[in-house]
Write a protein that holds these residues in place. Sequence first.
Motif, PDB file in Angstrom:
ATOM      1  N   LEU B 193       6.021  32.927  12.346  1.00  0.00           N
ATOM      2  CA  LEU B 193       6.306  31.674  13.054  1.00  0.00           C
ATOM      3  C   LEU B 193       7.008  31.958  14.378  1.00  0.00           C
ATOM      4  O   LEU B 193       6.752  31.284  15.388  1.00  0.00           O
ATOM      5  CB  LEU B 193       7.160  30.754  12.170  1.00  0.00           C
ATOM      6  CG  LEU B 193       6.392  30.165  10.987  1.00  0.00           C
ATOM      7  CD1 LEU B 193       7.333  29.499   9.991  1.00  0.00           C
ATOM      8  CD2 LEU B 193       5.363  29.145  11.469  1.00  0.00           C
ATOM      9  N   TYR B 194       7.886  32.967  14.376  1.00  0.00           N
ATOM     10  CA  TYR B 194       8.479  33.397  15.650  1.00  0.00           C
ATOM     11  C   TYR B 194       7.358  33.818  16.609  1.00  0.00           C
ATOM     12  O   TYR B 194       7.385  33.507  17.806  1.00  0.00           O
ATOM     13  CB  TYR B 194       9.406  34.592  15.464  1.00  0.00           C
ATOM     14  CG  TYR B 194      10.745  34.308  14.809  1.00  0.00           C
ATOM     15  CD1 TYR B 194      11.107  33.024  14.414  1.00  0.00           C
ATOM     16  CD2 TYR B 194      11.652  35.336  14.592  1.00  0.00           C
ATOM     17  CE1 TYR B 194      12.330  32.785  13.815  1.00  0.00           C
ATOM     18  CE2 TYR B 194      12.879  35.103  13.995  1.00  0.00           C
ATOM     19  CZ  TYR B 194      13.217  33.835  13.604  1.00  0.00           C
ATOM     20  OH  TYR B 194      14.429  33.608  13.014  1.00  0.00           O
ATOM     21  N   VAL B 196       4.326  32.784  16.672  1.00  0.00           N
ATOM     22  CA  VAL B 196       3.618  31.597  17.179  1.00  0.00           C
ATOM     23  C   VAL B 196       4.391  31.010  18.354  1.00  0.00           C
ATOM     24  O   VAL B 196       3.816  30.649  19.398  1.00  0.00           O
ATOM     25  CB  VAL B 196       3.447  30.555  16.047  1.00  0.00           C
ATOM     26  CG1 VAL B 196       2.917  29.242  16.597  1.00  0.00           C
ATOM     27  CG2 VAL B 196       2.519  31.097  14.969  1.00  0.00           C
ATOM     28  N   ALA B 197       5.717  30.915  18.190  1.00  0.00           N
ATOM     29  CA  ALA B 197       6.544  30.354  19.273  1.00  0.00           C
ATOM     30  C   ALA B 197       6.445  31.221  20.526  1.00  0.00           C
ATOM     31  O   ALA B 197       6.331  30.701  21.643  1.00  0.00           O
ATOM     32  CB  ALA B 197       8.000  30.250  18.811  1.00  0.00           C
ATOM     33  N   VAL B 198       6.474  32.533  20.325  1.00  0.00           N
ATOM     34  CA  VAL B 198       6.383  33.440  21.486  1.00  0.00           C
ATOM     35  C   VAL B 198       5.002  33.317  22.137  1.00  0.00           C
ATOM     36  O   VAL B 198       4.864  33.392  23.363  1.00  0.00           O
ATOM     37  CB  VAL B 198       6.675  34.897  21.049  1.00  0.00           C
ATOM     38  CG1 VAL B 198       6.375  35.875  22.176  1.00  0.00           C
ATOM     39  CG2 VAL B 198       8.133  35.030  20.634  1.00  0.00           C
ATOM     40  N   PHE B 200       3.165  30.570  22.278  1.00  0.00           N
ATOM     41  CA  PHE B 200       3.204  29.363  23.113  1.00  0.00           C
ATOM     42  C   PHE B 200       4.009  29.625  24.383  1.00  0.00           C
ATOM     43  O   PHE B 200       3.667  29.148  25.466  1.00  0.00           O
ATOM     44  CB  PHE B 200       3.812  28.186  22.340  1.00  0.00           C
ATOM     45  CG  PHE B 200       2.889  27.619  21.291  1.00  0.00           C
ATOM     46  CD1 PHE B 200       1.560  27.349  21.578  1.00  0.00           C
ATOM     47  CD2 PHE B 200       3.344  27.343  20.016  1.00  0.00           C
ATOM     48  CE1 PHE B 200       0.712  26.821  20.616  1.00  0.00           C
ATOM     49  CE2 PHE B 200       2.513  26.813  19.050  1.00  0.00           C
ATOM     50  CZ  PHE B 200       1.188  26.553  19.350  1.00  0.00           C
ATOM     51  N   MET B 201       5.084  30.408  24.199  1.00  0.00           N
ATOM     52  CA  MET B 201       5.932  30.732  25.356  1.00  0.00           C
ATOM     53  C   MET B 201       5.137  31.536  26.389  1.00  0.00           C
ATOM     54  O   MET B 201       5.265  31.321  27.604  1.00  0.00           O
ATOM     55  CB  MET B 201       7.122  31.555  24.863  1.00  0.00           C
ATOM     56  CG  MET B 201       8.287  31.633  25.785  1.00  0.00           C
ATOM     57  SD  MET B 201       9.709  32.267  24.892  1.00  0.00           S
ATOM     58  CE  MET B 201       9.273  33.981  24.752  1.00  0.00           C
TER      59      MET B 201
END
Lengths: 465, 216
Positions: B193-194, B196-198, B200-201
Amino acid sequence: MDAVTDRAWGVRLEDRALAPLSKTSWRYWVWIASLLVVIGWALFAYSYQLRHGLIVTGMRDRISWGMYILTFVFFIGISHAGTLLSAILRVFKARWQLSVTRMAEFITVVALMVGGLFPLIDMGRPDRILNLVWYGRWQSPLMWDVFAVLTYLCGSTIYLYLPLIPDFALCRDRLGPWAPAWKRWFFTAAAAGWTGTPRQRKALDRAMTVMMIVIIPVAVSVHTVISWIFAMTLRVPFNSTVFGAYFVAGAIFSGVAAIILLMAVLRKLMHLEEFITITQFRALGFVLGGMALVMVYFNLSEYVTSGYKMEAGVAFHFHDIMTGYLAPLFWFYIVGGLFVPVLIMALPWTRNIRGIVVAAGLVLAAMWIERYLIVVSGFRVPLMAYSARPYAPSWVEWSIFGGAAALFLLIISVFAKVFPMISVWEVMEHRGPEEVEVPAPATVTAPPRRVPVPVARSVETGSPQ
Amino acid sequence: MKTAAMTSVYRSRTVIGLLALVALAAGVVAMAPRSVAAQTAAKAPTAIGISVPADAQLGQSILLQARLVDARGTGIPGVDVQFTSPATFLNTSGDMVIADAMTDSHGLAAAQYEVRRTGKLTVKAVFAGSDRYAPAKISAPLAVSGDRQLYVQDAGVKIPGLNATSTQQTSGWPHWVLSGWPIAAVLLIVWSLYGVAVFFMSQIVGAGEQPGEGAP
């Protein structure tokens, strides 16, 4: 008029939030130097410990956890509220907290960085940390703790960085031609090419949504795992099934207190009175009061159930903390740390910024003492036929503790010079100016008028650039 | 006439009352505890012998034996014999029960005891007495030496895959992989999940305006 007011308010917000990045007074350098002196002394104390071993501490075979472990738990506890509170409030779209989320997230990351040092310091032989890698066992809560803290630190750093991106862009765009090259490079790189396009906003929104949801269970799990280090140890006072929830509640409690204190200090030093108002203090004060009641409930539940059975070790423990060796600390924790903050928040005439800051200070001190009680009183209950030993931290332990507190403040102070401590773009877009109280002229006896000012800016018009 | 009849009634009532009082007194006397001397005097004398190794190693399991006999030397079966050793805990001193056993048909009581203290110890065999037999006790010395660690850590709850992996595993995977997979799975989910966030970042980088495009 409204647009002009909004624009002026936005300019003031930018000025205040970005001022520390460009101006540095001599007081700041004196402050940094004094912190460095304390840290230097702590380094000397630590080198003394490295040379002579843990015999220079107050810990012995019967009380083998002391100042270092309780400070580790204390700092991890402080770290808890920052990201957790910020994420929960973001999930529920609470707007009042936007001006303090950045500080809360900073507290999380810095407290984790500082707190994470203490297990190493407690080891006496830090070179043996690699034994965790070579010989670590999955069934050990210590291993779970290492993974949990590292995972939380990484998650919190990502969660801190994401809402910083538009503010980094703001800093990049506001840099004057006289700005040093390193600053220009840093803000350009950190801003990740942010120009505020709809695609960028969408990507940032998605990333923040993922992180704010995932960070909540991670934060809860971290302190639960830390509580398990105690609860899975064969010590009578640690035999509790509610230790996980109790530790999480205690962490949020102390973390909120830390946020209030930092908020008060930065508000004063950075002249943020217009943007951090009594609204934020009262809201966090109510969270503090509510958590104090939760802690009262947990303490009551714990002491009544184990006291009802009163096994031999529990009887010793109760005597120790309530009427014996540790009684002054225990009663300060109960009265000063739990009941007085509730009273302060319950009485209208103490429910002001000064009162809330006093309550937060009491809570922070009391929660450090609570960790002292948990660790020391837990180890004082004899496991075999020997007399209970006293524990008093040595000058080495106090020095290292002082150094850690100074390091915490140093990192916050340096961060405050490099990063905007208020999430400018979020406050401008989602909150806007609050209602302000305009004092009536001295000649008029009427009460102050409340002048409503438009509070919301639309996302489209409030570009953070 | 009337007076004589009443006198007769009174007399009969007096007799009944006196009989009741006598019965009550007899009952009280019967229920009253007899003196210790009277009890002891009524009990059969006993003798107890003890058999303990003269020396032992710390952590060693030793056999404690005691034989309880009556005055004729016949073993007394079916009674409890306790083995104790003097101990001090906090401010209290006394005999700590370290084992107990029931005598067999030969009057022999035997128990295993893991020695957990070093030094010159005293082991006592104590028969507390019964309705028929008088109490008896005897002690014997026991010298314990050694310095080994007695506490051996072992998980109380064994969770398959976490801290309890079958030793019959033949999959060829290393033991540490099989024993830690639940934690590894949780970490994998969180770190994914981290990721995934990265991801998007990372999209932010390429989605900005190019120089000259102008702000929206």
